[in-house]
Design an enzyme around this catalytic site. Structure first.
Site, mmCIF file in Angstrom:
data_model
loop_
_atom_site.group_PDB
_atom_site.id
_atom_site.type_symbol
_atom_site.label_atom_id
_atom_site.label_comp_id
_atom_site.label_asym_id
_atom_site.label_seq_id
_atom_site.Cartn_x
_atom_site.Cartn_y
_atom_site.Cartn_z
ATOM 1 N N ARG A 1 -12.737 -4.345 -6.761
ATOM 2 C CA ARG A 1 -12.469 -5.158 -5.563
ATOM 3 C C ARG A 1 -13.785 -5.537 -4.896
ATOM 4 O O ARG A 1 -14.623 -4.684 -4.624
ATOM 5 C CB ARG A 1 -11.642 -4.375 -4.546
ATOM 6 C CG ARG A 1 -10.204 -4.205 -4.888
ATOM 7 C CD ARG A 1 -9.390 -3.772 -3.674
ATOM 8 N NE ARG A 1 -9.998 -2.686 -2.901
ATOM 9 C CZ ARG A 1 -9.453 -2.153 -1.816
ATOM 10 N NH1 ARG A 1 -8.296 -2.615 -1.356
ATOM 11 N NH2 ARG A 1 -10.038 -1.159 -1.167
ATOM 12 N N PHE B 1 0.853 -1.185 0.000
ATOM 13 C CA PHE B 1 0.000 0.000 0.000
ATOM 14 C C PHE B 1 0.893 1.241 0.000
ATOM 15 O O PHE B 1 1.882 1.289 0.734
ATOM 16 C CB PHE B 1 -0.913 -0.021 1.231
ATOM 17 C CG PHE B 1 -2.000 1.008 1.176
ATOM 18 C CD1 PHE B 1 -3.108 0.825 0.374
ATOM 19 C CD2 PHE B 1 -1.899 2.178 1.918
ATOM 20 C CE1 PHE B 1 -4.114 1.783 0.313
ATOM 21 C CE2 PHE B 1 -2.905 3.140 1.859
ATOM 22 C CZ PHE B 1 -4.011 2.939 1.056
ATOM 23 N N ASP C 1 2.190 -5.221 8.037
ATOM 24 C CA ASP C 1 0.959 -4.439 8.039
ATOM 25 C C ASP C 1 -0.198 -5.437 7.898
ATOM 26 O O ASP C 1 -0.292 -6.170 6.901
ATOM 27 C CB ASP C 1 0.986 -3.444 6.874
ATOM 28 C CG ASP C 1 -0.253 -2.545 6.836
ATOM 29 O OD1 ASP C 1 -1.291 -2.928 7.397
ATOM 30 O OD2 ASP C 1 -0.173 -1.473 6.212
#
Ligand SMILES: Cc1ncc(COP(=O)(O)O)c(C=O)c1O
Length: 428
Positions: free
Chosen positions: A388, A129, A208
């Site tokens: 998504r 990300f 993460d």
């Protein structure tokens, strides 16, 4: 595994026999015709959170005023962290709730580099990300100017090849900083294997868990994980901008120092000492006054995750995604869609991306139909062409998937997306 068929009656059957189906009632679902497949971005509102927040405002803030700090607010970061530790396979005192994922990454990355002096390489990957990469770039630029960030490549734009890490790792590696489940493709690393590889060269591993917590099984202790961060507004249903979490393996806690020395991180904030002294354990990673209302809103979502149990959530998430992929092959692949997620279940988190050159306009058509239909579907879009579809096992059902994919089929076969502008909104 795959005994699916395209009939709607199967979706109804699967929902009827779903052992987690009752959890859906715990969420506010005002419009039954709105199919929400974006729980991987912002989870739904747990019903108890609404009343709890109302009470926190009128009773807590309104009536108890400043006394609230001695009546549960001061310890909230660690109390909720302790609840969350059970969902990620961590020990008591290894998780706290504080700040945002970005800020927590900054604190842990900077702290990690400090205890690996002489090592100048940080490894991440191109699927990460952006905030994760920016934070590391910033830490290097502002604090460790001799260091460098090396990124593992993704030849298929979906996964990172198994040998990519060992090709980059070496004596110079200080830190391997990765997102467990990739935000676009949902590619999932083998966290235990990667952490072990990092350790063998003396590097630390920082994960993460934004797309993992509450959706996939995590055994942070068992897997030897050093450091982790993650957000709580996705599968943990904490609400927009809810505070993030931070994990540090117990054995490292006294060795690590936060680069942000705030008064909530000192040993005794209310002594108002002039010199900073890091607090014990994870307290030192707190910075300033925490957002109590947002933090209180987190608890109902956490309770639901613990009640359902992560193994059961993962099992349902896998079944939902297998069903979705089955319908994709049946209906959408012939229309020009491609699977934007790994087909292997053990390499995939809890969302599935479908790729189409007209992905953005198709998303708009799902969200805001212009023709006569009651069905609206909310997915999200990630450039260049990913639609998504988030599968939040506490409330996503099989009929949701069936309806959403048949709507996708209609939009593309009837070219309904042509009625929409390709100009993108600010938030996609
Ligand atoms: C993997 C990952 N990390 C971090 C973030 C965002 O971090 P923050 O909460 O600090 O905005 C996201 C947001 O979707 C994400 O997917």
């Amino acid at each position: 595994m795959n005994q699916f068929s395209p009939e709607r009656s199967l979706a109804l059957d699967l929902d009827r026999t779903d052992p987690l189906s009752d959890f859906r009632d715990q969420f506010l679902i005002e419009d039954p015709d709105l199919i929400y497949l974006d729980g991987n971005s912002l989870g739904r509102l747990p019903k108890p959170a609404a009343s709890l927040l109302q009470e926190a405002v009128t009773e807590g803030w309104g009536k108890r005023l400043i006394r609230g700090w001695n009546e549960g607010w001061f310890d909230l970061s660690s109390r909720l962290g302790s609840k969350l530790s059970k969902a990620v396979g961590a020990r008591e005192g290894e998780v706290i709730i504080c700040d945002s994922t970005s800020v927590n990454l900054f604190k842990l990355a900077a702290a990690a580099l400090q205890i690996r002096p002489g090592r100048t390489q940080v490894i991440s990957d191109v699927l990460n990300f952006p905030t994760d990469l920016y934070i590391i770039q910033g830490v290097i630029d502002r604090m460790y100017s001799g260091h460098r960030l090396d990124l593992m490549d993704s030849p298929d734009s979906l996964t990172i090849p198994e040998d990519a890490l060992s090709e980059l790792l070496g004596e110079e590696t200080a830190l391997v900083a990765l997102t467990h489940v990739a935000y676009k493709s949902a590619f999932m690393y083998d966290m235990a294997a990667v952490t072990d590889l990092a350790h063998r060269t003396g590097a630390l591993a920082l994960w993460d868990l934004s797309h993992s917590a509450g959706a996939v099984e995590l055994h942070l202790n068992e897997w030897g994980v050093d450091l982790a961060v993650g957000c709580t507004y996705k599968y943990l249903n904490g609400g927009p901008g809810s505070p993030a979490f931070l994990y540090v393996r117990k054995e490292l806690q006294e060795e690590l120092l936060s680069p942000l020395w705030g008064w909530f991180g000192t040993r005794e904030p209310f002594q108002f000492n002039l010199e900073y002294e890091p607090g014990p354990g994870l307290q030192r990673f707190q910075v300033g006054t925490p957002p109590i209302l947002s933090m209180l809103a987190l608890e109902p979502g956490l309770d639901l995750i613990l009640e359902a149990g992560v193994p059961a959530l993962r099992e349902k998430s896998l079944r939902l995604s297998e069903y979705l992929i089955y319908l994709f092959h049946e209906w959408l692949e012939p229309l020009g869609f491609q699977l934007g997620s790994p087909p292997q279940a053990d390499q995939r988190g809890s969302h599935v991306s479908l790729r189409h050159p007209e992905g953005y306009r198709i998303c708009r058509a799902l969200i805001e139909p212009k023709e006569e239909t009651r069905v609206r579907v909310i997915p999200d879009f990630r450039p260049p062409d990913n639609i998504r579809l988030g599968l939040a096992p506490l409330y996503t059902g099989y009929l949701d998937i069936h309806t959403a994919l048949s709507r996708l089929r209609d939009i593309v076969s009837g070219e309904l997306y042509r009625k929409y502008s390709p100009d993108r909104k600010t938030v996609t």
